[in-house]
Enzyme design. Structure first.
Site, PDB file in Angstrom:
ATOM      1  N   ARG A  37      73.095  70.462  23.271  1.00 34.07           N
ATOM      2  CA  ARG A  37      72.948  69.564  24.430  1.00 34.07           C
ATOM      3  C   ARG A  37      73.059  70.313  25.765  1.00 34.07           C
ATOM      4  NH1 ARG A  37      76.542  65.328  27.323  1.00 34.07           N
ATOM      5  NH2 ARG A  37      75.102  63.629  27.821  1.00 34.07           N
ATOM      6  N   ILE A  63      70.698  62.054  31.551  1.00 27.07           N
ATOM      7  CA  ILE A  63      70.736  62.331  30.110  1.00 27.07           C
ATOM      8  C   ILE A  63      71.786  61.359  29.571  1.00 27.07           C
ATOM      9  CG2 ILE A  63      72.385  64.252  30.439  1.00 27.07           C
ATOM     10  CD1 ILE A  63      71.198  65.581  27.932  1.00 27.07           C
ATOM     11  N   SER A  64      71.424  60.572  28.566  1.00 22.45           N
ATOM     12  CA  SER A  64      72.320  59.525  28.068  1.00 22.45           C
ATOM     13  C   SER A  64      73.601  60.106  27.487  1.00 22.45           C
ATOM     14  CB  SER A  64      71.621  58.695  26.988  1.00 22.45           C
ATOM     15  OG  SER A  64      70.651  57.862  27.561  1.00 22.45           O
ATOM     16  N   GLN A  65      74.643  59.289  27.524  1.00 24.32           N
ATOM     17  CA  GLN A  65      75.910  59.615  26.882  1.00 24.32           C
ATOM     18  C   GLN A  65      75.645  59.857  25.388  1.00 24.32           C
ATOM     19  OE1 GLN A  65      78.475  56.251  27.413  1.00 24.32           O
ATOM     20  NE2 GLN A  65      80.075  57.050  26.086  1.00 24.32           N
TER      21      GLN A  65
END
Length: 213
Positions: A37, A63-65
């Site tokens: 990530r 950027i999503s959790q």
């Protein structure tokens, strides 16, 4: 583009945290352990990449959790070579997770800046979705339909009709619905005309924008 043993350790910890938060799909957890990530983030956020938080990326997007990525991925129940349509490529992290789960991924992004950046990044990391397309997510990709699953990674004010039409019978559409706050919603296509709806509580997403191209 370093991916060290330290990063691997942090990913393992993140997967453990997600498991404690209720992610049970082993396929999802393995993908979280695999995908670096930190390489999808601006280098200034690298030290925080494996926290369970969303971060800003280019073009006013995020950027999503990791929990959200894992939760949506788990709802799809991806089987090897399932044909998945992703609406909102964004940083490419969700795309990478789906690819690591064995899906054949078609992904569409309407922010040109993100589209260009992510199109270059994914192959550099050895991640090969079937198609990365610059276009309007509300329209989906009728030329490649039907899909086993469709995942929308931005808050939608309503369920776009074309996406429902592009779902296989038995397929699942996972979409965060709502303006300010979103309710994670899953539609399962029962037959040509009927869909079964499930809701999974509140999440926060950037809005799914329309007619930008």
């Amino acid at each position: 583009m370093k991916n060290t043993a330290k990063h691997q350790g942090l990913r393992n910890q993140l997967a453990k945290l997600l498991e404690e938060k209720g992610i049970t799909d082993k396929n999802v957890l393995e993908a979280i352990k695999t995908i670096p990530r930190h390489l999808f983030l601006n280098s200034s956020f690298e030290d925080f990449a494996y926290q369970d938080k969303a971060f800003p990326i280019a073009a006013d997007q995020t950027i999503s959790q990791p929990y959200t990525v894992a939760f949506q991925s788990q709802l799809l129940e991806v089987k090897k070579e399932d044909k998945i349509l992703e609406i909102g490529t964004g940083s490419g992290y969700q795309t990478a997770v789906l690819c690591a789960m064995g899906a054949t991924v078609y992904t569409i992004e309407r922010q040109n800046e993100l589209f260009k950046k992510t199109s270059l990044l994914l192959p550099k990391l050895g991640i090969r979705p079937k198609k990365v397309i610059f276009g309007d997510g509300y329209k989906g990709l009728p030329e490649f339909a039907p899909f086993d699953g469709i995942i929308v990674t931005a808050g939608a004010p309503f369920i776009p009709q074309p996406l429902m039409a592009q779902l296989k019978v038995g397929g699942k559409l996972v979409i965060p619905l709502g303006e300010e706050h979103q309710i994670m919603t899953m539609l399962i296509r029962k037959n040509e005309t009927q869909f079964e709806k499930h809701e999974f509580g509140e999440f926060r997403f950037v809005p799914l924008l329309e007619n930008k191209n």
